[in-house]
Motif scaffolding. Structure first.
Motif, PDB file in Angstrom:
ATOM      1  N   ASP A 130      97.654  94.849  33.458  1.00  0.00           N
ATOM      2  CA  ASP A 130      97.047  94.439  34.400  1.00  0.00           C
ATOM      3  C   ASP A 130      96.449  92.844  34.453  1.00  0.00           C
ATOM      4  O   ASP A 130      96.691  92.229  35.380  1.00  0.00           O
ATOM      5  N   ARG A 131      95.773  92.490  33.458  1.00  0.00           N
ATOM      6  CA  ARG A 131      95.561  91.145  33.065  1.00  0.00           C
ATOM      7  C   ARG A 131      96.798  90.261  33.126  1.00  0.00           C
ATOM      8  O   ARG A 131      96.673  89.194  33.707  1.00  0.00           O
TER       9      ARG A 131
ATOM     10  N   HIS B  13      98.835  90.007  36.534  1.00  0.00           N
ATOM     11  CA  HIS B  13      98.059  89.547  37.913  1.00  0.00           C
ATOM     12  C   HIS B  13      98.640  88.201  38.336  1.00  0.00           C
ATOM     13  O   HIS B  13      98.865  88.088  39.511  1.00  0.00           O
TER      14      HIS B  13
ATOM     15  N   ALA C 156      95.492  98.272  30.862  1.00  0.00           N
ATOM     16  CA  ALA C 156      94.466  97.277  30.931  1.00  0.00           C
ATOM     17  C   ALA C 156      95.173  95.912  30.697  1.00  0.00           C
ATOM     18  O   ALA C 156      94.785  94.924  31.260  1.00  0.00           O
TER      19      ALA C 156
ATOM     20  N   ASN D 140      92.263  89.331  27.592  1.00  0.00           N
ATOM     21  CA  ASN D 140      91.117  89.556  28.726  1.00  0.00           C
ATOM     22  C   ASN D 140      90.457  88.071  28.612  1.00  0.00           C
ATOM     23  O   ASN D 140      89.844  87.637  29.777  1.00  0.00           O
ATOM     24  N   SER D 141      90.055  87.452  27.305  1.00  0.00           N
ATOM     25  CA  SER D 141      89.317  86.446  27.313  1.00  0.00           C
ATOM     26  C   SER D 141      90.089  85.393  27.842  1.00  0.00           C
ATOM     27  O   SER D 141      89.647  84.395  28.564  1.00  0.00           O
TER      28      SER D 141
ATOM     29  N   TYR E 139      92.377  85.324  30.494  1.00  0.00           N
ATOM     30  CA  TYR E 139      92.662  85.745  31.759  1.00  0.00           C
ATOM     31  C   TYR E 139      91.847  84.800  32.916  1.00  0.00           C
ATOM     32  O   TYR E 139      90.976  84.599  32.793  1.00  0.00           O
ATOM     33  N   GLU E 140      92.893  84.136  33.427  1.00  0.00           N
ATOM     34  CA  GLU E 140      92.568  83.195  34.667  1.00  0.00           C
ATOM     35  C   GLU E 140      91.924  82.093  33.955  1.00  0.00           C
ATOM     36  O   GLU E 140      91.193  81.053  34.731  1.00  0.00           O
TER      37      GLU E 140
END
Ligand code: ADP
Ligand code: MG
Length: 258
Positions: free
Chosen positions: A219-220, A223, A216, A185-186, A188-189
């Motif tokens: 998903d990250r 994407h 989850a 998550n951290s 991500y992008e």
């Protein structure tokens, strides 16, 4: 130029750490003395030598820090052994535009099909472009996150490219799954990740012990990602397979004694 002055110049180059100039100065000075190059060209040449020497050193340091299990390039990858891999796609990935876009790559497939080799080859290309890369397997990553937590999390978050090998060999418990999600998550992008796994996405629920966490994470990751599914045979076993089929062939074509 007197030998004394030349020696003083060399001593000063050592003191200043200008190893590139030091290694090329004799050859360039000789050309100045023969008047084949001007003083401006001389200065230009020695400075270029210094820059290229520094870049080489930086790449060597980045390669050492990245902890690749082996150093194998794309040139060493035999695409004809895995014809279902689209070579232009891999070449485009190795051009590193995915890094600029902070995208991910996921290599899926059974053991020995070249997942790690391709991940390493792309990682090496990133080091050669001066990017900070770190290679780890999932097991080590989770242990690091558990033992070092904040400090290590910070380390992994800052990498330009993180390669996580062998996702799915060992299932994770709840806390481990949560740490992994936090990391994904951290990043991500904000940074690129390459993952290799022998498990298809439908089996990721088993890895994380929880379908919600798995979805989850996916998903990250998915994407902005390129997924390369390799379905071919193991390169490690290719000679054994050839031997096996040869034996089979001989057995089948031998005239029966009956
Ligand atoms: P895995 O898919 O299990 O990660 P690896 O990438 O580690 O497999 O490949 C196993 C070994 O076979 C490595 O030494 C790798 O360099 C080699 N290898 C795999 N596929 C190829 C290929 N197509 N061309 C050249 N070497 C390959
Ligand atoms: Mg592997």
């Amino acid at each position: 130029m007197s030998q004394l002055v030349l020696q003083r110049i060399k001593d000063n180059l050592v003191l200043l750490g200008l190893k590139g100039i030091l290694s090329g100065i004799d050859a360039s000075l000789e050309e100045v003395q023969k008047e084949t190059i001007s003083y401006t060209d001389f200065l230009d040449r020695v400075l270029e030598e210094e820059i290229s020497c520094r870049q080489d050193r930086r790449v060597q340091t980045l390669l050492k820090m990245s902890r690749f299990p082996y150093l194998k390039s794309l040139a060493e990858f035999n695409f004809s052994f895995q014809p279902q891999i689209e070579e232009p796609i891999i070449r485009e990935l190795a051009s590193l535009s995915f890094l600029e876009r902070k995208e991910n790559i996921i290599f899926l497939g059974p053991p020995g099909v070249g997942k790690t080799h391709l991940a390493v080859a792309i990682g090496i290309a990133a080091c050669q472009k001066g990017r900070k890369v770190y290679f780890t397997d999932m097991d080590k990553l989770i242990n690091d996150l558990k033992n070092w937590n904040k400090k290590k999390m910070w380390f992994y978050q800052r990498l330009s490219l993180l390669v996580i090998d062998e996702v799915g060999y060992l299932p994770l418990d709840r806390m481990e799954s949560h740490l992994f999600f936090k990391l994904v998550n951290s990043r991500y992008e904000t940074g690129s990740t390459i993952l290799t796994s022998n498990k298809s996405f439908t089996e990721w629920g088993d890895i994380f012990g929880d379908a919600v966490v798995a979805s989850a994470v996916l998903d990250r990751l998915l994407h902005h990602a390129t997924v390369i599914n390799i379905r071919g045979g193991s390169y490690r076993l290719k000679d054994k397979n050839a031997l096996f089929s040869q034996k089979e062939l001989t057995k089948r074509t031998e005239p029966s004694s009956a």
